[in-house]
Design an enzyme around this catalytic site. Sequence first.
Site, PDB file in Angstrom:
ATOM      1  N   ASN A   1      -3.681  -3.614  -4.357  1.00  0.00           N
ATOM      2  CA  ASN A   1      -3.835  -2.203  -4.021  1.00  0.00           C
ATOM      3  C   ASN A   1      -2.603  -1.680  -3.284  1.00  0.00           C
ATOM      4  O   ASN A   1      -1.761  -0.993  -3.879  1.00  0.00           O
ATOM      5  CB  ASN A   1      -5.110  -2.003  -3.198  1.00  0.00           C
ATOM      6  CG  ASN A   1      -5.448  -0.533  -3.010  1.00  0.00           C
ATOM      7  OD1 ASN A   1      -4.626   0.332  -3.268  1.00  0.00           O
ATOM      8  ND2 ASN A   1      -6.648  -0.248  -2.575  1.00  0.00           N
ATOM      9  N   ASP A   2      -2.473  -2.030  -2.022  1.00  0.00           N
ATOM     10  CA  ASP A   2      -1.370  -1.466  -1.243  1.00  0.00           C
ATOM     11  C   ASP A   2       0.004  -1.766  -1.849  1.00  0.00           C
ATOM     12  O   ASP A   2       0.906  -0.949  -1.764  1.00  0.00           O
ATOM     13  CB  ASP A   2      -1.405  -2.006   0.188  1.00  0.00           C
ATOM     14  CG  ASP A   2      -2.626  -1.505   0.949  1.00  0.00           C
ATOM     15  OD1 ASP A   2      -3.237  -0.532   0.473  1.00  0.00           O
ATOM     16  OD2 ASP A   2      -2.962  -2.092   1.983  1.00  0.00           O
ATOM     17  N   VAL A   3       0.156  -2.935  -2.460  1.00  0.00           N
ATOM     18  CA  VAL A   3       1.479  -3.324  -2.955  1.00  0.00           C
ATOM     19  C   VAL A   3       1.905  -2.524  -4.192  1.00  0.00           C
ATOM     20  O   VAL A   3       3.031  -2.652  -4.651  1.00  0.00           O
ATOM     21  CB  VAL A   3       1.563  -4.840  -3.276  1.00  0.00           C
ATOM     22  CG1 VAL A   3       1.322  -5.651  -2.018  1.00  0.00           C
ATOM     23  CG2 VAL A   3       0.615  -5.231  -4.382  1.00  0.00           C
ATOM     24  N   VAL A   4       0.988  -1.710  -4.744  1.00  0.00           N
ATOM     25  CA  VAL A   4       1.360  -0.837  -5.868  1.00  0.00           C
ATOM     26  C   VAL A   4       1.087   0.622  -5.533  1.00  0.00           C
ATOM     27  O   VAL A   4       1.045   1.465  -6.428  1.00  0.00           O
ATOM     28  CB  VAL A   4       0.605  -1.204  -7.165  1.00  0.00           C
ATOM     29  CG1 VAL A   4       1.108  -2.519  -7.731  1.00  0.00           C
ATOM     30  CG2 VAL A   4      -0.888  -1.253  -6.941  1.00  0.00           C
ATOM     31  N   ASN A   5       0.896   0.940  -4.259  1.00  0.00           N
ATOM     32  CA  ASN A   5       0.529   2.314  -3.891  1.00  0.00           C
ATOM     33  C   ASN A   5       1.769   3.212  -3.809  1.00  0.00           C
ATOM     34  O   ASN A   5       2.614   3.012  -2.930  1.00  0.00           O
ATOM     35  CB  ASN A   5      -0.197   2.302  -2.547  1.00  0.00           C
ATOM     36  CG  ASN A   5      -0.853   3.637  -2.244  1.00  0.00           C
ATOM     37  OD1 ASN A   5      -0.465   4.662  -2.811  1.00  0.00           O
ATOM     38  ND2 ASN A   5      -1.836   3.621  -1.369  1.00  0.00           N
TER      39      ASN A   5
END
Lengths: 101, 460
Positions: free
Chosen positions: B386-390
């Site tokens: 999630n966060d690493v592709v936000n």
Amino acid sequence: MTDLLEALVYGLTIFTLAAFVGVEVIGRVPSLLHTPLMAATNAISGISLVGSMVAAGANRGPVATALGTIAVAAASLNVVGGFVITDRMLRMFKKRPGAKR
Amino acid sequence: MNAELVVRLAYLAASVLFVIALRGLAAPQTARRGVVYAELGMALAVAGTLLRREIVSYGFLLAGAFAGAAAGTLISLRIPMTRMPERIAFSHAFGGLAVALVGLAEHSHRVRDGPPMNGVELAAAGLEVTLGAVTFSGSLVAFGKLGELLPSRPIALRGQNVVNGLLAAAALALVVVPVAHPEASAAIYAAAAVALVLGVSLVLPIGGADMPVVICVLNAYAGLAAAATGFALRNDVLIVCGALDGASGLLLGRAMSRAMNRSFSNVLFGAFGAVDARAPEAAPPPTVASVEDAAVVLSAARTLVVVPGYGLAVSQAQHALRDLATALAAGGCTVRYAVHPVAGRMPGHMNVLLAEANVPYDELFDLDAINADFASTDVALVVGANDVVNPAARTDPASPIYGMPILAADAARTCIVLKRSLAPGFAGIDNALFTRPGTLLVLGDAKKTLGALAAAVKAG
């Protein structure tokens, strides 16, 4: 006291140089192998086993022996378990069959 | 030659072997040989220690060693790769415990048999015990959070940092006071007790997504504690290993912090993710796709980049993912994997999982190596990340993760996101990638979804 300070400076020398070597060597470990690296350094820092062995085996009274024995168990768990799991992980890292080097 | 010299030479040889071992970890081809060197080094150090004349009885020593070795082997052979972060946290705890106990044992021996410890020795022993105790209790909390025995969200009191500061100051005072007043050496027990509380209180406020940094910091503490033992016992090999371990923890921790564009102190004292006070913006509804639709898109792809995240570990989906990748590759698709440094709960977590599922390591790419390729990629398959592709990390200065280097999955022609539910991600931050046009959301357990996708691809 001079003797102690000398020992302290001697220890600091070793510590500082070893830390620099560590930074140089560990900086070259690719992120691919960071988990095995952590497991391996874990096993290596189980070297506190050598301190624990003296505490457990030197007949220094029941308190020291008891604490030392628990410490030996904890450190050996890290050493042996750490090496076993590092190798277990590293065995899994394989190149694509037939890939060129 | 006297025995003492032989022992010290054995320790020197062990230190050299450990450095050679770590150098071997620079490449997968040499890594296993490196471990053999480290094992040799350890065997030498232990053999040398057995020669020391202080050691007069072997019963307890051997009993402890066998119990520890047996338990360590059993755990290490059985634990699933998905639980590796817990395994590492657990061994940091044991490392800290061993060090703290060695310090207390030495103290009790000197009180009983004399000569009493002087100021410098007390300071070294106090530091050793304090660092060991912080590492022990902090790692146990990290272990509990990683194993979901404790809630992995941050648990913070108001003024937590003040409390921690006071605890640290108290522990330090208890270490320093005996330097001037060696008769008050029992302060070491109080220091240990305060340090145990401090360890808990330091790690409780840190959220699950920040665990990669915490594990590294605890690793560094364990190393420093071992080095302090070396100072207290005047043992060179302990100092060397402690320094190596400490350097490793700090380097990895710095790499992890950088991968989140945050400072060490922000991770450790920021209670990140405790609250996201911003009102959620009205986002467009995401496109939820069926497994069949996603399978059609995947089957048509010529190039695929998989972005794995912690969700992959949670649902133990690495083998199912590999099955799908194999099926797609059989149809002529080029499959690669993009691994973000903080994907998962510890450094390198995803690499180990994928290696376990027989993904060759030359198909794994880190952030810098693959980010430019997303633009020419047909499909980016995001599995439990999630966060690493936000994209907010690039575009929204108000976002808590603004500035974090991310994987450019949004640049791929189509993005397929496997997600447990529509609930927001771990840090509670909205992710525009999930709602943008061109992203298909497939809801459900990643392992089941991947299995169904593989079946559909093979059938189609």
